[in-house]
Design a protein around this motif. Structure first.
Motif, mmCIF file in Angstrom:
data_model
loop_
_atom_site.group_PDB
_atom_site.id
_atom_site.type_symbol
_atom_site.label_atom_id
_atom_site.label_comp_id
_atom_site.label_asym_id
_atom_site.label_seq_id
_atom_site.Cartn_x
_atom_site.Cartn_y
_atom_site.Cartn_z
ATOM 1 N N TRP A 23 -67.873 -34.743 29.554
ATOM 2 C CA TRP A 23 -68.434 -35.645 30.499
ATOM 3 C C TRP A 23 -68.064 -36.985 29.869
ATOM 4 O O TRP A 23 -68.410 -37.498 28.830
ATOM 5 C CB TRP A 23 -70.001 -35.597 30.540
ATOM 6 N N ASP A 35 -70.097 -30.704 29.564
ATOM 7 C CA ASP A 35 -70.950 -30.109 30.712
ATOM 8 C C ASP A 35 -71.784 -28.837 30.010
ATOM 9 O O ASP A 35 -73.221 -28.641 30.089
ATOM 10 C CB ASP A 35 -70.184 -29.241 31.613
ATOM 11 N N PHE A 38 -74.650 -30.384 27.992
ATOM 12 C CA PHE A 38 -75.785 -30.734 28.909
ATOM 13 C C PHE A 38 -76.538 -29.596 29.155
ATOM 14 O O PHE A 38 -77.915 -29.723 29.428
ATOM 15 C CB PHE A 38 -75.403 -31.699 30.053
ATOM 16 N N GLU A 55 -79.868 -32.395 37.453
ATOM 17 C CA GLU A 55 -78.522 -32.399 37.248
ATOM 18 C C GLU A 55 -78.291 -34.035 36.972
ATOM 19 O O GLU A 55 -77.424 -34.393 36.063
ATOM 20 C CB GLU A 55 -77.705 -32.106 38.522
ATOM 21 N N ARG A 58 -78.182 -36.546 33.397
ATOM 22 C CA ARG A 58 -77.199 -36.733 32.229
ATOM 23 C C ARG A 58 -77.209 -37.990 31.564
ATOM 24 O O ARG A 58 -77.329 -38.071 30.459
ATOM 25 C CB ARG A 58 -75.723 -36.431 32.954
#
Length: 306
Positions: A23, A35, A38, A55, A58
């Motif tokens: 990301w 990703d 996370f 979501e 982040r």
């Protein structure tokens, strides 16, 4: 939350080749969060504290945990998370949890609850006991203590407010009982004079809770997901406001069921303005605006750290 992007198409293409699952936010980012990283953060904080990270969190996760990575001289979230998982008893778990905990609070927040609390405790015989289950940096438990002082008068010093929170950094600030003067300025003048001392010298621009109020508040670290809570009931009221919104429905229901024996049969449960427990648990019924009472008062039994 919109992710700010200030990199060229060529830089994006190069980053995608070098780290296909990374990301990438901007060239200024010096740490790598993929990703998969996370998703690991979301899984670990849910298991540890019951917090559900959406979501769109982040950016928040990156910015808050980046300080921990830099402190440990790490450049990849993968390495930081691996250290956590390899050392389940590490004190770094506390810092990890603190970083991802949101502490939004104020004195006498959701003011409509306090007149009802005053009416309720005025009928209590003996010392009043209140549990504030999300003490944060202290504004809420101290506000409760102030209300008890106003309502109970000479009986107030015998009453206790137990303030708990999972965030040890927030609790440390609460124990200091010192706040910026502009935060206290939002209260009416009578309360400012009665419950605060104006700071001077190094404390200029700050206000401190008067000792007689802070003496009524006991602060403890407590994880609502822990198998045993280090407090003893029963309480005349429980404040659990704007906490459940971070949990899923299963976790919410489990915590509500555990609250039951910690409340006196006629005790009250205060929730946040955006929380509705009516469809989550049959243990409580709505009494007023985001205020609940036990649906079956006979089910309340004095617990001991249950």
């Amino acid at each position: 939350m919109t992710i700010h992007r200030s990199i060229t198409e060529n830089a994006i293409a190069k980053s995608s080749v070098d780290r296909p699952d990374a990301w990438v936010g901007s060239l200024e980012r010096d740490l790598v969060m993929t990703d998969a990283d996370f998703e690991r953060v979301r899984k670990l904080i849910y298991e540890r504290a019951g917090i559900v990270l959406a979501e769109h969190k982040r950016e928040m996760v990156y910015s808050r945990l980046a300080r921990r990575l830099r402190l440990h001289k790490l450049t990849r979230f993968t390495d930081y998370l691996a250290r956590l998982e390899q050392h389940p008893d590490s004190r770094e778990w506390e810092s990890f949890t603190n970083a991802l905990t949101t502490n939004l609070t104020a004195f006498f927040r959701e003011m409509h609850h306090f007149p009802l609390l005053a009416e309720h405790v005025s009928r209590v015989n003996g010392p009043v006991r209140i549990w504030c289950a999300a003490a944060s940096t202290g504004e809420e438990p101290y506000s409760i203590a102030m209300q008890l002082s106003e309502t109970l008068g000479s009986r107030a010093p015998d009453s206790r407010v137990v303030g708990t929170d999972i965030d040890t950094d927030a609790l440390a600030k609460a124990r200091e009982a010192v706040y910026p003067i502009d935060q206290v300025a939002k209260l009416d003048e009578a309360r400012r004079k009665r419950f605060f001392l104006r700071g001077s010298g190094p404390r200029s621009g700050q206000a401190m809770i008067r000792p007689e109020i802070s003496a009524m508040v006991e602060l403890k670290q407590l994880n609502l997901l822990a198998s045993k809570w280090p407090i003893e009931g029963p309480f005349d009221a429980i404040f659990c406001r704007n906490v459940m919104i971070y949990f899923d429905k299963t976790t919410q229901a489990r915590i509500l069921e555990r609250f039951v024996p910690f409340l006196k049969p006629d005790g009250l449960l205060f929730a946040g303005h955006s929380e509705n427990f009516s469809f989550i648990s049959q243990a409580f019924r709505l009494r007023g605006q985001t205020v609940y009472e036990l649906a079956n008062p006979a089910s309340s039994q004095p617990p001991s750290g249950r």
